[in-house]
Design an enzyme around this catalytic site. Structure first.
Site, PDB file in Angstrom:
ATOM      1  CE  LYS A  58      -1.554   1.771   3.950  1.00 10.58           C
ATOM      2  NZ  LYS A  58      -1.482   3.232   4.156  1.00 10.58           N
ATOM      3  CG  ASN A  59       2.566   2.561   3.574  1.00  7.55           C
ATOM      4  OD1 ASN A  59       1.459   3.089   3.494  1.00  7.55           O
ATOM      5  ND2 ASN A  59       3.032   2.077   4.713  1.00  7.55           N
TER       6      ASN A  59
ATOM      7  CB  CYS B 270      -3.824   6.382  11.392  1.00 10.20           C
ATOM      8  SG  CYS B 270      -4.390   4.902  10.530  1.00 10.20           S
TER       9      CYS B 270
ATOM     10  NE  ARG C 237       0.534  10.094  10.515  1.00  5.70           N
ATOM     11  CZ  ARG C 237       0.066   9.076   9.809  1.00  5.70           C
ATOM     12  NH1 ARG C 237       0.885   8.206   9.282  1.00  5.70           N
ATOM     13  NH2 ARG C 237      -1.228   8.915   9.625  1.00  5.70           N
TER      14      ARG C 237
ATOM     15  CB  ILE D 216       2.443  18.547   5.853  1.00  2.15           C
ATOM     16  CG1 ILE D 216       1.553  19.778   6.106  1.00  2.15           C
ATOM     17  CG2 ILE D 216       1.633  17.266   5.954  1.00  2.15           C
ATOM     18  CD1 ILE D 216       0.529  19.996   5.020  1.00  2.15           C
TER      19      ILE D 216
ATOM     20  CB  THR E  59       9.354  13.271   6.756  1.00  2.00           C
ATOM     21  OG1 THR E  59       8.108  13.192   6.045  1.00  2.00           O
ATOM     22  CG2 THR E  59      10.222  14.316   6.075  1.00  2.00           C
TER      23      THR E  59
ATOM     24  CG  ASP F 187       3.579   1.201   9.562  1.00  6.36           C
ATOM     25  OD1 ASP F 187       3.211   2.056  10.382  1.00  6.36           O
ATOM     26  OD2 ASP F 187       3.562   1.395   8.337  1.00  6.36           O
TER      27      ASP F 187
ATOM     28  NE  ARG G 154      -6.569   4.609   5.976  1.00  5.21           N
ATOM     29  CZ  ARG G 154      -5.484   4.869   6.715  1.00  5.21           C
ATOM     30  NH1 ARG G 154      -5.498   4.635   8.013  1.00  5.21           N
ATOM     31  NH2 ARG G 154      -4.399   5.367   6.172  1.00  5.21           N
TER      32      ARG G 154
END
Length: 430
Positions: free
Chosen positions: A30-31, A124, A129, A131, A170, A312, A404
């Site tokens: 997914k990522n 989530c 987090r 930006i 990041t 994760d 998700r």
């Protein structure tokens, strides 16, 4: 009055105590998929992705691209995207709130069209987090940025070369910066970049599109092109799904073969599994076997940026430690709010004490089935794992978080011998 039945969100009903055994194929990442889908905005030519997982986040990314006028076709794990007729540069709030990765449209939109309007990202609730690192790179490249009515308005006349050192490592910040600079023909330098496999998969795609990228340690040197090509690309396997299923096999005392893995990407996880007592065999370039005998040794785990232990996988390993023979410690160094699953595991009999960013887990003989609630994607996976080893039945609610990021997880586990039922919760509305 006639009763009308409607449905709340689905939940899992899990019967614990089943030993997992068999083979399971790992889905695409997914990522990795999400930023590569956004990279299609950089070119007028067609872009084809394969090994794409069928996930809620992927559907949201497609919805976002189509809202802006892209043509995106999905069939049998393949996504064909064409953005020749893009008609807008707005990522609307109602889509962006569903998925934090929506911010990744900003870099390619600025690079190709010089403008982007993006709702403040959601996703989530595992930490701030922020930006700010994305926006700092855009500003260094000449962008003007303002925030109005919950939207980030960005505009640049021509992207200038950038030399920038990220304040923190990041993943999405690195990905957005790479796409932002990919159409700038002059050399840019990014330092303290993320090196996660998903970032490097995007790097491979950008190279196919005509971008020159050199990687030296945590420094990337980028020389873009004013016109970029389309691409065909097979997405890398999902290392987090692989780790989750490996843990499931081990903690149930099972014998599971994982197919379609990338060994290089999950080496750290496998070493920790071995430390906990798992028998791990390498069967080929993309196949491993994981076995457990029912005994789990305590662990000390610290999450770090890749190649360190992935944040994760923290929640899944915590479940393992809940039934280990001794005291374990897990320190979360990436996100400040990623212990939300602790309260739910405690409902199941886990003994966990939190102090700052460290959880001390006192291994128990068993967990007990209970009704628990998912708070984020990986927390939901950990609760499913806990249900697999708990006595009695467990109900895991709010599994939309799970959908998700995991493709058919209950189906894969059931094929290995688990007992998980997906239930649509009916309620009587009168």
């Amino acid at each position: 009055m006639t009763s009308i039945t409607s449905y709340d969100s689905e939940f899992f009903l899990i019967g614990g105590g089943k030993r997992l055994k068999g083979r399971v194929r790992i889905s695409g990442s997914k990522n990795a998929t999400l930023p590569i889908m956004m990279a299609s905005l950089l070119t007028e030519e067609r872009c084809l992705l394969s090994n794409v997982p069928n996930l809620l986040d992927v559907k949201t990314a497609r919805e976002l691209l189509e809202f802006m006028g892209a043509d995106a076709k999905v069939e049998d794990g393949r996504v064909l995207i064409e953005t020749r007729n893009l008609r807008g540069f707005v990522a609307p709030d109602h889509i962006v709130r569903k998925m934090r990765a929506s911010i990744l449209v900003a870099g390619p939109l600025l690079a190709r069209f010089g403008k982007a309007v993006v709702g403040m990202p959601g996703g989530c609730s595992i930490g701030a987090r922020l930006i700010d690192q994305h926006l700092k790179v855009f500003e260094r490249g000449g962008a003007n940025i303002s925030i109005k009515n919950g939207y980030i308005h960005m505009e640049v006349e021509k992207v200038k070369p950038v030399e920038y050192t990220f304040d923190v490592i990041t993943v999405t910040g690195t990905e957005n910066a790479l796409m932002f600079l990919s159409r700038c023909p002059k050399r840019s330098i990014l330092r303290n970049v993320a090196l996660e496999p998903e970032v490097m998969d995007l790097v491979e795609v950008l190279k196919k599109m005509g971008v020159e990228i050199e990687v030296e340690g945590r420094t990337m040197i980028i020389k873009g092109g004013e016109e970029l090509r389309g691409f065909e690309h097979k997405v890398i396997p999902d290392r987090i799904e692989a780790g989750t299923l490996a843990v499931a096999g081990f903690i149930t005392g099972g014998d599971v073969v994982l197919e379609g893995v990338c060994l290089e990407h999950i080496g750290g996880q496998l070493e920790k599994l071995k430390e906990a007592g798992a028998v791990v065999e390498i069967l080929g370039l993309d196949r491993i076997r994981v076995r457990g005998d029912g005994r789990i040794e305590p662990l000390e785990v610290e999450t770090r940026e890749y190649p360190g232990f992935p944040t994760d996988m923290q929640a899944q390993f915590m479940v393992m430690c809940c039934v280990a023979h001794g005291v374990s410690q897990i320190t979360e160094n990436i996100f400040e709010n990623r212990f939300q699953h602790v309260n739910e595991l405690q409902r199941m009999g886990a003994v966990i004490k939190l102090k700052g960013k460290t959880a001390t887990i006192y291994g128990q003989e068993k967990l007990s089935g209970a009704e628990v609630f998912s708070t984020d994607l990986r927390a939901s996976a950990s609760l499913v794992l806990a249900g697999l080893i708990a006595e009695g039945e467990t109900i895991v609610r709010d599994i939309y978080h799970l959908d998700r990021g995991y493709e058919r997880l209950e189906e894969k586990l059931n094929n290995l011998g688990a007992w998980i039922e997906r239930v649509a919760h009916a309620r009587n509305t009168g």
